[in-house]
Design a protein around this motif. Sequence first.
Motif, PDB file in Angstrom:
ATOM      1  N   TYR A  17       0.839  -1.203   0.000  1.00  0.00           N
ATOM      2  CA  TYR A  17       0.000   0.000   0.000  1.00  0.00           C
ATOM      3  C   TYR A  17       0.876   1.255   0.000  1.00  0.00           C
ATOM      4  CZ  TYR A  17      -2.729   3.868   1.743  1.00  0.00           C
ATOM      5  OH  TYR A  17      -3.281   5.112   1.906  1.00  0.00           O
ATOM      6  N   GLU A  18       1.867   1.286   0.868  1.00  0.00           N
ATOM      7  CA  GLU A  18       2.747   2.458   0.956  1.00  0.00           C
ATOM      8  C   GLU A  18       3.468   2.716  -0.369  1.00  0.00           C
ATOM      9  OE1 GLU A  18       3.067   4.867   3.194  1.00  0.00           O
ATOM     10  OE2 GLU A  18       1.462   3.902   4.331  1.00  0.00           O
ATOM     11  N   SER A  19       3.822   1.660  -1.063  1.00  0.00           N
ATOM     12  CA  SER A  19       4.532   1.834  -2.337  1.00  0.00           C
ATOM     13  C   SER A  19       3.605   2.330  -3.453  1.00  0.00           C
ATOM     14  CB  SER A  19       5.214   0.532  -2.757  1.00  0.00           C
ATOM     15  OG  SER A  19       4.269  -0.414  -3.210  1.00  0.00           O
ATOM     16  N   GLN A  20       2.307   2.148  -3.290  1.00  0.00           N
ATOM     17  CA  GLN A  20       1.338   2.533  -4.325  1.00  0.00           C
ATOM     18  C   GLN A  20       0.453   3.716  -3.916  1.00  0.00           C
ATOM     19  OE1 GLN A  20       1.281   1.160  -7.416  1.00  0.00           O
ATOM     20  NE2 GLN A  20       3.061  -0.011  -6.765  1.00  0.00           N
ATOM     21  N   ALA A  43      -7.686 -14.307   3.207  1.00  0.00           N
ATOM     22  CA  ALA A  43      -8.147 -14.155   1.816  1.00  0.00           C
ATOM     23  C   ALA A  43      -8.229 -12.676   1.439  1.00  0.00           C
ATOM     24  CB  ALA A  43      -9.497 -14.833   1.635  1.00  0.00           C
ATOM     25  N   GLU A  44      -8.700 -11.831   2.354  1.00  0.00           N
ATOM     26  CA  GLU A  44      -8.785 -10.394   2.082  1.00  0.00           C
ATOM     27  C   GLU A  44      -7.405  -9.773   1.961  1.00  0.00           C
ATOM     28  OE1 GLU A  44     -13.034  -9.363   4.235  1.00  0.00           O
ATOM     29  OE2 GLU A  44     -11.222  -9.436   5.462  1.00  0.00           O
ATOM     30  N   LEU A  45      -6.481 -10.188   2.808  1.00  0.00           N
ATOM     31  CA  LEU A  45      -5.102  -9.688   2.719  1.00  0.00           C
ATOM     32  C   LEU A  45      -4.488 -10.072   1.376  1.00  0.00           C
ATOM     33  CD1 LEU A  45      -3.782 -10.525   6.297  1.00  0.00           C
ATOM     34  CD2 LEU A  45      -4.160  -8.236   5.357  1.00  0.00           C
ATOM     35  N   HIS A  50      -2.771  -8.285  -4.132  1.00  0.00           N
ATOM     36  CA  HIS A  50      -2.725  -8.436  -5.589  1.00  0.00           C
ATOM     37  C   HIS A  50      -3.428  -7.301  -6.324  1.00  0.00           C
ATOM     38  CE1 HIS A  50      -0.380 -12.023  -5.765  1.00  0.00           C
ATOM     39  NE2 HIS A  50      -1.031 -12.447  -4.710  1.00  0.00           N
ATOM     40  N   LEU A  51      -4.410  -6.678  -5.691  1.00  0.00           N
ATOM     41  CA  LEU A  51      -5.030  -5.498  -6.296  1.00  0.00           C
ATOM     42  C   LEU A  51      -4.055  -4.323  -6.304  1.00  0.00           C
ATOM     43  CD1 LEU A  51      -8.578  -5.772  -4.725  1.00  0.00           C
ATOM     44  CD2 LEU A  51      -8.026  -5.975  -7.164  1.00  0.00           C
ATOM     45  N   LEU A  52      -3.226  -4.241  -5.276  1.00  0.00           N
ATOM     46  CA  LEU A  52      -2.259  -3.145  -5.177  1.00  0.00           C
ATOM     47  C   LEU A  52      -0.999  -3.399  -6.003  1.00  0.00           C
ATOM     48  CD1 LEU A  52      -2.511  -2.483  -1.343  1.00  0.00           C
ATOM     49  CD2 LEU A  52      -3.371  -0.996  -3.181  1.00  0.00           C
ATOM     50  N   LYS A  53      -0.678  -4.665  -6.206  1.00  0.00           N
ATOM     51  CA  LYS A  53       0.551  -5.029  -6.918  1.00  0.00           C
ATOM     52  C   LYS A  53       0.554  -4.437  -8.326  1.00  0.00           C
ATOM     53  CE  LYS A  53       3.250  -9.086  -8.177  1.00  0.00           C
ATOM     54  NZ  LYS A  53       3.253 -10.552  -8.162  1.00  0.00           N
ATOM     55  N   LYS A  54       1.600  -3.692  -8.631  1.00  0.00           N
ATOM     56  CA  LYS A  54       1.792  -3.056  -9.946  1.00  0.00           C
ATOM     57  C   LYS A  54       0.612  -2.172 -10.351  1.00  0.00           C
ATOM     58  CE  LYS A  54       4.991  -6.573 -11.520  1.00  0.00           C
ATOM     59  NZ  LYS A  54       5.341  -7.552 -12.546  1.00  0.00           N
ATOM     60  N   TYR A  55      -0.086  -1.629  -9.370  1.00  0.00           N
ATOM     61  CA  TYR A  55      -1.210  -0.723  -9.643  1.00  0.00           C
ATOM     62  C   TYR A  55      -0.749   0.436 -10.518  1.00  0.00           C
ATOM     63  CZ  TYR A  55      -5.072   2.497  -8.745  1.00  0.00           C
ATOM     64  OH  TYR A  55      -6.136   3.356  -8.888  1.00  0.00           O
ATOM     65  N   ASP A  56       0.405   0.995 -10.191  1.00  0.00           N
ATOM     66  CA  ASP A  56       0.920   2.152 -10.922  1.00  0.00           C
ATOM     67  C   ASP A  56       1.224   1.848 -12.388  1.00  0.00           C
ATOM     68  OD1 ASP A  56       2.969   0.491  -9.904  1.00  0.00           O
ATOM     69  OD2 ASP A  56       4.447   2.083 -10.136  1.00  0.00           O
ATOM     70  N   LEU A  57       1.451   0.598 -12.717  1.00  0.00           N
ATOM     71  CA  LEU A  57       1.770   0.217 -14.094  1.00  0.00           C
ATOM     72  C   LEU A  57       0.543  -0.206 -14.894  1.00  0.00           C
ATOM     73  CD1 LEU A  57       4.997  -1.858 -13.389  1.00  0.00           C
ATOM     74  CD2 LEU A  57       4.815   0.561 -14.008  1.00  0.00           C
ATOM     75  N   SER A  58      -0.596  -0.279 -14.226  1.00  0.00           N
ATOM     76  CA  SER A  58      -1.838  -0.700 -14.884  1.00  0.00           C
ATOM     77  C   SER A  58      -2.409   0.429 -15.727  1.00  0.00           C
ATOM     78  CB  SER A  58      -2.876  -1.094 -13.827  1.00  0.00           C
ATOM     79  OG  SER A  58      -2.403  -2.144 -13.037  1.00  0.00           O
ATOM     80  N   GLU A  65     -11.086  -0.567 -12.507  1.00  0.00           N
ATOM     81  CA  GLU A  65     -11.640  -1.859 -12.081  1.00  0.00           C
ATOM     82  C   GLU A  65     -11.066  -2.264 -10.723  1.00  0.00           C
ATOM     83  OE1 GLU A  65     -13.990  -4.896 -11.725  1.00  0.00           O
ATOM     84  OE2 GLU A  65     -14.186  -3.466 -13.372  1.00  0.00           O
ATOM     85  N   ARG A  66      -9.777  -2.082 -10.558  1.00  0.00           N
ATOM     86  CA  ARG A  66      -9.157  -2.394  -9.264  1.00  0.00           C
ATOM     87  C   ARG A  66      -9.722  -1.507  -8.162  1.00  0.00           C
ATOM     88  NH1 ARG A  66      -2.820  -3.979  -9.810  1.00  0.00           N
ATOM     89  NH2 ARG A  66      -2.950  -5.144 -11.740  1.00  0.00           N
ATOM     90  N   ASN A  67      -9.955  -0.222  -8.478  1.00  0.00           N
ATOM     91  CA  ASN A  67     -10.517   0.701  -7.485  1.00  0.00           C
ATOM     92  C   ASN A  67     -11.849   0.178  -6.960  1.00  0.00           C
ATOM     93  OD1 ASN A  67      -8.347   2.406  -7.900  1.00  0.00           O
ATOM     94  ND2 ASN A  67      -9.492   3.838  -9.178  1.00  0.00           N
ATOM     95  N   LYS A  68     -12.694  -0.326  -7.849  1.00  0.00           N
ATOM     96  CA  LYS A  68     -13.986  -0.870  -7.432  1.00  0.00           C
ATOM     97  C   LYS A  68     -13.792  -2.038  -6.474  1.00  0.00           C
ATOM     98  CE  LYS A  68     -16.246   0.272 -11.794  1.00  0.00           C
ATOM     99  NZ  LYS A  68     -16.801  -0.296 -13.032  1.00  0.00           N
ATOM    100  N   GLN A  69     -12.871  -2.918  -6.812  1.00  0.00           N
ATOM    101  CA  GLN A  69     -12.631  -4.101  -5.981  1.00  0.00           C
ATOM    102  C   GLN A  69     -11.997  -3.714  -4.644  1.00  0.00           C
ATOM    103  OE1 GLN A  69     -10.598  -7.131  -8.289  1.00  0.00           O
ATOM    104  NE2 GLN A  69     -11.892  -6.720 -10.051  1.00  0.00           N
ATOM    105  N   ILE A  70     -11.090  -2.746  -4.667  1.00  0.00           N
ATOM    106  CA  ILE A  70     -10.460  -2.279  -3.426  1.00  0.00           C
ATOM    107  C   ILE A  70     -11.511  -1.675  -2.516  1.00  0.00           C
ATOM    108  CG2 ILE A  70      -8.888  -0.550  -2.443  1.00  0.00           C
ATOM    109  CD1 ILE A  70      -7.065  -1.062  -4.930  1.00  0.00           C
ATOM    110  N   LEU A  71     -12.388  -0.838  -3.068  1.00  0.00           N
ATOM    111  CA  LEU A  71     -13.427  -0.208  -2.262  1.00  0.00           C
ATOM    112  C   LEU A  71     -14.364  -1.240  -1.642  1.00  0.00           C
ATOM    113  CD1 LEU A  71     -14.199   2.955  -4.401  1.00  0.00           C
ATOM    114  CD2 LEU A  71     -13.206   2.898  -2.097  1.00  0.00           C
ATOM    115  N   LEU A  72     -14.635  -2.308  -2.352  1.00  0.00           N
ATOM    116  CA  LEU A  72     -15.449  -3.380  -1.764  1.00  0.00           C
ATOM    117  C   LEU A  72     -14.762  -4.009  -0.559  1.00  0.00           C
ATOM    118  CD1 LEU A  72     -16.873  -5.196  -4.925  1.00  0.00           C
ATOM    119  CD2 LEU A  72     -18.142  -3.830  -3.254  1.00  0.00           C
TER     120      LEU A  72
END
Length: 75
Positions: A17-20, A43-45, A50-58, A65-72
């Motif tokens: 999280y801190e890296s992204q 499972a949530e961790l 994986h939602l945060l992994k390489k977020y900046d490169l997406s 799409e990841r934002n929606k899943q993260i917010l959930l």
Amino acid sequence: MSNCKLDHSREDVKNKYESQRLFLPEEINTRFAGFFSGEPTQAELNEMFHLLKKYDLSSEEEQQERNKQILLLLK
């Protein structure tokens, strides 16, 4: 997201999280402290990592799409 066999610790997720953090929308950043103050399941961790992994490169579309899943997960 990807199906990973590794279990990621709270510390792994915090570090990811801190890296992204600078790439995430403010709405997500303001809610993220609550994720760690609760008791997320393994499972949530794993999913959050994986939602945060390489977020900046997406792509922008992928980030939305990841934002929606993260917010959930943050609710």
